[in-house]
Design an enzyme around this catalytic site. Structure first.
Site: not given
Ligand code: PEP
Ligand code: MG
Length: 764
Positions: A713, A404
């Protein structure tokens, strides 16, 4: 401001006029002045706009409303923006300005020329203040009435919510900001493309021209493989050509749009350009390169025998952001050259900042955190975001690159070091330290950084003139307030909007809103937050992810008392699996999406997180359909972040996904059984582990076979090496953190050019 006409033709524009015609107007003027064939255009000057404000008598009322506004109050921002825009639109344009604009328009062409009307904002002390993309552009405008209306709408768009917000945050006084409007003949290209005036990698005098049929959008967006021609400026010959199979072209449609047309037969494989045309383009490219002194990336168009140059910009504007360093020598891990290293961890958000330590052991402590302090805590959580906005750097004991603290810091442009294991024990409240967010080092005292260095937050905007890439380079957003910085990178859209940050910031769970009959309030919050991001990316895809908050993050919020205590929340009740079992929570999100689609935001796509079986996608889609979503036409896709979803990607495609995006943060942790937030195993968290790469490679191939957009992403999409690998393996788009967009775009462009050159050489 000196006396300046209301209207200036491109040919009349001089360098000093930038303050009156904005960056866009000035650069077109400059191109015209060196003899490049720029489509006909005139500029309605910034002075015309000021005269409009004064002569209609609205000036004072308008600025007074803006001065009283608190831009952090979203509701007030939206409402003042609406009022002020209505004010600009409600008054009649003074006759003399109206007359000059229509006279100029008449001079453009006898029988009514179709024009593009583009805003070009300027500030009195900073003529080209990087306001790109925040004001309106209107294409396909025909006739005096529509033209005048479009000009007035451009003026009004100076007071769009995001534009006001951006200026306030950048410290601009609204009174000193003006707007010019470029009115330019719209070119209905029969052929178009881009060219690099010198070899983009070696700098040799070889002009590389890419071209395709129809409008340039097809080449720029990568939706067609263009022909590739190499022209040797020494021998003045075309020395290489690769004629591609061009499956489609984009052509104008109706009054305002474009459409894709399938090409068939001869046109598909016919060369777009003759040798003479390539030579003509290369000559024009050379003029631009000689004038600007560096190799240019040029957009061109051809109609009949007329060649037009639409834009020219340097190829190599983008550099890796310079992170302030102490002296020329790179700091070593254990003994930084800036001074004594107190503690180290992972550099999670670049930049260097000094300040007073404020240790936060409980969210209650955050009220003691002052502006400019350095927030030191075990791990940040969503309740700390307001404090995170105030501080100059963030240091945590726990976490890795995808925790986070790391995600939010990067988005805020605040330097951060995570996973130090012991910062809260070693550092003392009030102690002065310096944080190097790139190297992951914490120094004793205030260490001076070289003055020339740019702050992390500024780098994205500096690189706003993008290198064109066939692979779309998008950006990740979590906080609506970061939307402007994200858009300023020139990214091709948003590949991931994490709405949980928006919801967690509300301090109440979705369940609380449902129980307290406050559903409308919740939908409104979501709607407004997402809208800010959509508004920052007009016409570009924005993939909004449905809620993916683990139970431990909900538990601290009002309404979160009943959240289950899970042994491992990462493997627990989160993502789509939770939404499917709490339809009320899912329905509220869908309601917000529906309203956004109804409001005309066709660029909104919805992405489901943590799917592990195609049935989950099918069920989510069916629920949306039941709630009135036109699922056949909605852009719905999934994250690939559980190995099962990579393995079953073909079944997902059969179930109807329109896109898939690798969430490598999770895909790595679930493939390797390495907790992504656990600093004790952080060294074993390997994005390029062969098993991860094999899953990704497999899924990309299947998506390509079925023509489904495949993207990334996760944090690995911000690593240039990984992205180079992904482009080489055929990924369609990548989505990076704001700070990483420029270097990712550079990595993508480099790899693409290498692929093109290799292909050209093979075919030589
Ligand atoms: C991921 O898991 O790569 C992602 C983009 O989602 P998060 O980081 O929000 O779990
Ligand atoms: Mg994830």
């Amino acid at each position: 401001m000196k006396e300046m006409p209301n209207v200036l033709w491109l040919e009349e524009i001089k360098k000093e006029d930038i303050i009156s015609v904005g960056g866009k107007g000035a650069s077109l003027g400059e191109m015209a002045s060196i003899g490049l064939p720029v489509p006909k255009a005139f500029v309605v000057t910034a002075q015309a706009f000021r005269r409009f404000l004064v002569e209609t008598g609205i000036e004072e009322a308008l600025f007074r409303r803006l001065e009283r506004l608190d831009v952090d109050d979203n509701g007030a921002l939206e409402s003042v923006s609406r009022d002020v825009q209505d004010l600009v639109l409600s008054v009649e344009m003074p006759d003399h300005i109206r007359q000059e604009i229509t006279d100029a328009y008449t001079r453009m062409g006898a029988d009514g020329t179709v024009v593009a009307v583009r805003s070009s904002a300027t500030a009195e002390d900073l003529p080209d203040a990087s306001f790109a993309g925040q004001q309106e552009t209107f294409l396909n405008i025909l006739g005096e009435g529509d033209l005048l209306d479009a000009v007035q709408r451009c003026w009004a768009s100076l007071y769009g919510a995001r534009a006001i917000y951006y200026r306030a945050k950048q410290g601009f006084d609204d009174r000193s900001v003006n707007i010019a409007v470029v009115v330019q003949e719209l070119i209905r290209s029969e052929k178009s493309g881009v060219m690099f005036t010198s070899h983009p990698v070696t700098g040799e005098p070889l002009t590389i021209v890419e071209g395709s049929w129809g409008l340039g959008e097809a080449v720029v967006s990568g939706s067609v493989s263009p022909d590739n021609y190499v022209f040797d400026l020494r021998s003045e010959r075309v020395v290489d050509r690769l004629i591609a199979e061009k499956e489609i072209m984009i052509v104008p449609e109706g009054e305002h749009g474009t459409k894709i047309v399938d090409l068939s037969g001869e046109q598909r494989t016919a060369p777009v350009l003759s040798d003479a045309e390539v030579a003509r383009l290369a000559t024009l490219g050379k003029i631009a390169e000689d004038h600007y002194g560096v190799p240019q990336d040029v957009e061109w168009a051809i109609v009949g025998d007329d060649v037009f140059i639409l834009q020219s910009r340097p190829i190599t504007t983008i550099k890796r952001p310079e992170i302030p360093r102490g002296g020329a020598e790179p700091a070593e891990k254990s003994k930084g050259t800036l001074g004594v290293v107190l503690v180290e961890g992972q550099g999670a958000s670049p930049g260097v900042a000094s300040g007073r330590v404020a240790i936060v052991r409980d969210v209650k402590d955050t009220s003691a955190v002052k502006d400019g302090d350095i927030l030191v805590t075990k791990m940040t959580n969503p309740d700390m975001v307001p404090a995170m906005r105030r501080v100059s750097a963030i240091v945590t004991d726990e976490g890795g690159m995808t925790c986070h603290a790391a995600i939010v810091s990067r988005e805020l442009g605040t330097p951060a070091v995570v996973g130090t294991k012991k910062a809260t024990k070693i550092l003392k409240d009030g102690q002065i330290i310096t944080v190097d967010g790139e190297k992951g080092l914490i120094y004793e005292g205030a260490v001076e950084a070289p003055a020339a260095a740019a702050p992390a937050g500024a780098t994205a905007a500096v690189a706003a003139a993008p290198v064109i890439t066939g692979t779309l380079v998008k950006v990740n957003v979590s906080l609506p307030e970061a939307a402007q910085r994200a858009a300023a990178t020139g990214a091709d859209g948003v590949g991931l909007l994490r709405i949980e940050h928006l919801i967690l910031g509300l301090a109440k769970t979705p369940g609380w809103y449902i129980e307290h009959g406050a559903e409308e309030e919740f939908i409104g919050e979501l709607y407004n937050g997402i809208k800010i991001v959509l508004d920052a990316f007009p016409g570009k895809p924005v993939w909004v992810r449905t809620l993916d908050a683990p139970t431990d993050e909900f538990r601290n919020m009002e309404g979160g008392e009943g959240e289950p205590v899970e042994h491992n929340p990462m493997l627990g009740w989160r993502g789509i699996r939770r939404d499917l079992r709490t339809p009320d929570q899912f329905r509220l999100q869908v309601e917000a999406f529906k309203r956004l689609w109804a409001a005309g935001y066709d660029n909104l796509g919805v992405m489901f997180p943590m799917v592990n079986h195609p049935d989950e996608f099918a069920k989510a889609r069916a629920m949306m359909k039941e709630w009135g979503v036109d699922v056949e036409n909605a852009t719905l896709g999934v994250m690939i972040e559980v190995p099962s979803s990579a393995i079953l990607v073909e079944d997902f495609i059969r179930a109807g996904i329109r896109f898939a995006s690798f969430g490598t943060n999770d895909l790595i942790q679930y493939t390797l059984a390495i907790d992504r937030n656990n600093e004790h195993v952080a060294d074993m968290y390997q994005p390029k582990h062969p098993a991860v790469l094999r899953l990704i490679d497999y899924a990309i191939n299947v998506c390509r076979e079925h023509d489904v957009e495949c993207s990334i992403c996760g944090q690995a999409g911000s690593d240039p090496d990984m992205v180079t690998w992904l482009v080489g393996h055929g990924i369609n788009s990548v989505s990076a953190n704001i700070d990483a967009v420029p270097r990712i775009r550079e990595a993508v462009a480099r790899k693409e050019r290498q692929i093109l050159l290799d292909a050209a050489r093979r075919n030589a």
